[in-house]
Design a protein around this motif. Structure first.
Motif, mmCIF file in Angstrom:
data_model
loop_
_atom_site.group_PDB
_atom_site.id
_atom_site.type_symbol
_atom_site.label_atom_id
_atom_site.label_comp_id
_atom_site.label_asym_id
_atom_site.label_seq_id
_atom_site.Cartn_x
_atom_site.Cartn_y
_atom_site.Cartn_z
ATOM 1 N N TRP A 28 0.821 -1.209 0.000
ATOM 2 C CA TRP A 28 0.000 0.000 0.000
ATOM 3 C C TRP A 28 0.852 1.255 0.000
ATOM 4 O O TRP A 28 0.425 2.289 -0.447
ATOM 5 N N GLY A 29 2.015 1.175 0.588
ATOM 6 C CA GLY A 29 2.867 2.355 0.664
ATOM 7 C C GLY A 29 3.812 2.256 1.840
ATOM 8 O O GLY A 29 4.010 1.193 2.412
ATOM 9 N N THR A 30 4.398 3.395 2.177
ATOM 10 C CA THR A 30 5.328 3.448 3.290
ATOM 11 C C THR A 30 4.886 4.506 4.280
ATOM 12 O O THR A 30 4.083 5.390 3.959
ATOM 13 N N ASN A 31 5.418 4.395 5.470
ATOM 14 C CA ASN A 31 5.119 5.330 6.531
ATOM 15 C C ASN A 31 6.354 5.412 7.412
ATOM 16 O O ASN A 31 7.243 4.566 7.331
ATOM 17 N N THR A 32 6.389 6.405 8.274
ATOM 18 C CA THR A 32 7.471 6.446 9.252
ATOM 19 C C THR A 32 7.126 5.464 10.364
ATOM 20 O O THR A 32 5.942 5.221 10.638
ATOM 21 N N PRO A 33 8.126 4.887 11.006
ATOM 22 C CA PRO A 33 7.833 4.002 12.133
ATOM 23 C C PRO A 33 7.033 4.710 13.224
ATOM 24 O O PRO A 33 6.154 4.103 13.837
ATOM 25 N N LEU A 39 -0.602 4.679 14.900
ATOM 26 C CA LEU A 39 -1.787 3.967 14.422
ATOM 27 C C LEU A 39 -1.986 2.664 15.184
ATOM 28 O O LEU A 39 -3.095 2.337 15.600
ATOM 29 N N ILE A 40 -0.924 1.931 15.400
ATOM 30 C CA ILE A 40 -1.005 0.664 16.135
ATOM 31 C C ILE A 40 -1.497 0.914 17.562
ATOM 32 O O ILE A 40 -2.374 0.209 18.062
ATOM 33 N N ALA A 41 -0.961 1.934 18.221
ATOM 34 C CA ALA A 41 -1.376 2.277 19.593
ATOM 35 C C ALA A 41 -2.855 2.663 19.632
ATOM 36 O O ALA A 41 -3.585 2.274 20.564
ATOM 37 N N GLN A 42 -3.322 3.409 18.635
ATOM 38 C CA GLN A 42 -4.738 3.804 18.586
ATOM 39 C C GLN A 42 -5.633 2.583 18.416
ATOM 40 O O GLN A 42 -6.686 2.477 19.066
ATOM 41 N N GLU A 43 -5.221 1.661 17.561
ATOM 42 C CA GLU A 43 -6.005 0.439 17.354
ATOM 43 C C GLU A 43 -6.019 -0.424 18.617
ATOM 44 O O GLU A 43 -7.054 -0.975 18.983
ATOM 45 N N LEU A 63 13.382 -7.576 11.816
ATOM 46 C CA LEU A 63 12.146 -7.058 11.251
ATOM 47 C C LEU A 63 11.029 -7.202 12.273
ATOM 48 O O LEU A 63 10.959 -8.197 12.991
ATOM 49 N N ARG A 64 10.171 -6.230 12.311
ATOM 50 C CA ARG A 64 8.965 -6.264 13.151
ATOM 51 C C ARG A 64 7.776 -6.283 12.204
ATOM 52 O O ARG A 64 7.664 -5.424 11.322
ATOM 53 N N VAL A 65 6.884 -7.246 12.374
ATOM 54 C CA VAL A 65 5.702 -7.384 11.534
ATOM 55 C C VAL A 65 4.481 -7.224 12.426
ATOM 56 O O VAL A 65 4.355 -7.923 13.443
ATOM 57 N N VAL A 66 3.583 -6.309 12.049
ATOM 58 C CA VAL A 66 2.383 -6.042 12.847
ATOM 59 C C VAL A 66 1.172 -6.120 11.926
ATOM 60 O O VAL A 66 1.116 -5.436 10.902
ATOM 61 N N ARG A 67 0.193 -6.945 12.301
ATOM 62 C CA ARG A 67 -1.040 -7.103 11.517
ATOM 63 C C ARG A 67 -2.204 -6.504 12.280
ATOM 64 O O ARG A 67 -2.470 -6.879 13.423
ATOM 65 N N ILE A 68 -2.895 -5.568 11.626
ATOM 66 C CA ILE A 68 -4.094 -4.955 12.186
ATOM 67 C C ILE A 68 -5.277 -5.465 11.360
ATOM 68 O O ILE A 68 -5.433 -5.089 10.197
ATOM 69 N N PRO A 69 -6.100 -6.351 11.932
ATOM 70 C CA PRO A 69 -7.213 -6.904 11.163
ATOM 71 C C PRO A 69 -8.305 -5.865 10.921
ATOM 72 O O PRO A 69 -8.487 -4.940 11.715
ATOM 73 N N ASP A 70 -9.005 -6.021 9.818
ATOM 74 C CA ASP A 70 -10.123 -5.133 9.480
ATOM 75 C C ASP A 70 -11.206 -5.989 8.837
ATOM 76 O O ASP A 70 -11.053 -6.434 7.699
ATOM 77 N N SER A 71 -12.281 -6.242 9.569
ATOM 78 C CA SER A 71 -13.334 -7.120 9.060
ATOM 79 C C SER A 71 -14.167 -6.464 7.957
ATOM 80 O O SER A 71 -14.852 -7.151 7.207
ATOM 81 N N ASP A 72 -14.103 -5.140 7.836
ATOM 82 C CA ASP A 72 -14.871 -4.439 6.807
ATOM 83 C C ASP A 72 -14.099 -4.243 5.503
ATOM 84 O O ASP A 72 -14.685 -3.953 4.467
ATOM 85 N N TRP A 73 -12.809 -4.362 5.552
ATOM 86 C CA TRP A 73 -11.990 -4.111 4.374
ATOM 87 C C TRP A 73 -10.793 -5.046 4.425
ATOM 88 O O TRP A 73 -10.928 -6.175 4.862
ATOM 89 N N LEU A 74 -9.631 -4.600 3.995
ATOM 90 C CA LEU A 74 -8.438 -5.434 4.019
ATOM 91 C C LEU A 74 -7.593 -5.128 5.251
ATOM 92 O O LEU A 74 -7.547 -3.986 5.708
ATOM 93 N N ASP A 75 -6.940 -6.152 5.770
ATOM 94 C CA ASP A 75 -6.043 -5.957 6.913
ATOM 95 C C ASP A 75 -4.883 -5.039 6.516
ATOM 96 O O ASP A 75 -4.539 -4.929 5.342
#
Length: 90
Positions: A28-33, A39-43, A63-75
């Motif tokens: 999808w793109g890149t972001n700053t850590p 975003l992860i803390a808000q979720e 590497l750190r991998v973090v998955r934020i699930p989204d039942s309405d769209w894509l994770d």
């Protein structure tokens, strides 16, 4: 450069980045850590169950991998190229 007085230029340090993918593996793109961590803390604060792994790439880079699930769209799956952090346990 005079002999022994100047050091050769060093390559720039790699910039830390969080790469975002969906659950189909599309980038999808890149972001700053820092922004990704926000975003992860808000979720997490909203009660979203977050999956998180620490691993290494082929060269041994953490590497750190973090998955934020989204039942309405894509994770959203962030892959951080920064130093690995201990997994957060709830």
């Amino acid at each position: 450069m005079e002999h022994g007085t100047d050091k050769p230029p060093q390559p720039p340090s790699p910039t830390a980045v969080a790469i975002a993918y969906d659950n189909h593996g599309s980038r999808w793109g890149t972001n700053t850590p820092e922004n990704a961590d926000t975003l992860i803390a808000q979720e997490r604060a909203a009660g979203t169950p977050i999956d998180e792994w620490n691993t290494v790439d082929r060269d041994g880079q953490p590497l750190r991998v973090v998955r934020i699930p989204d039942s309405d769209w894509l994770d959203t799956i962030f892959v951080f190229t920064t130093e690995a952090r201990p997994a957060v346990t709830a």
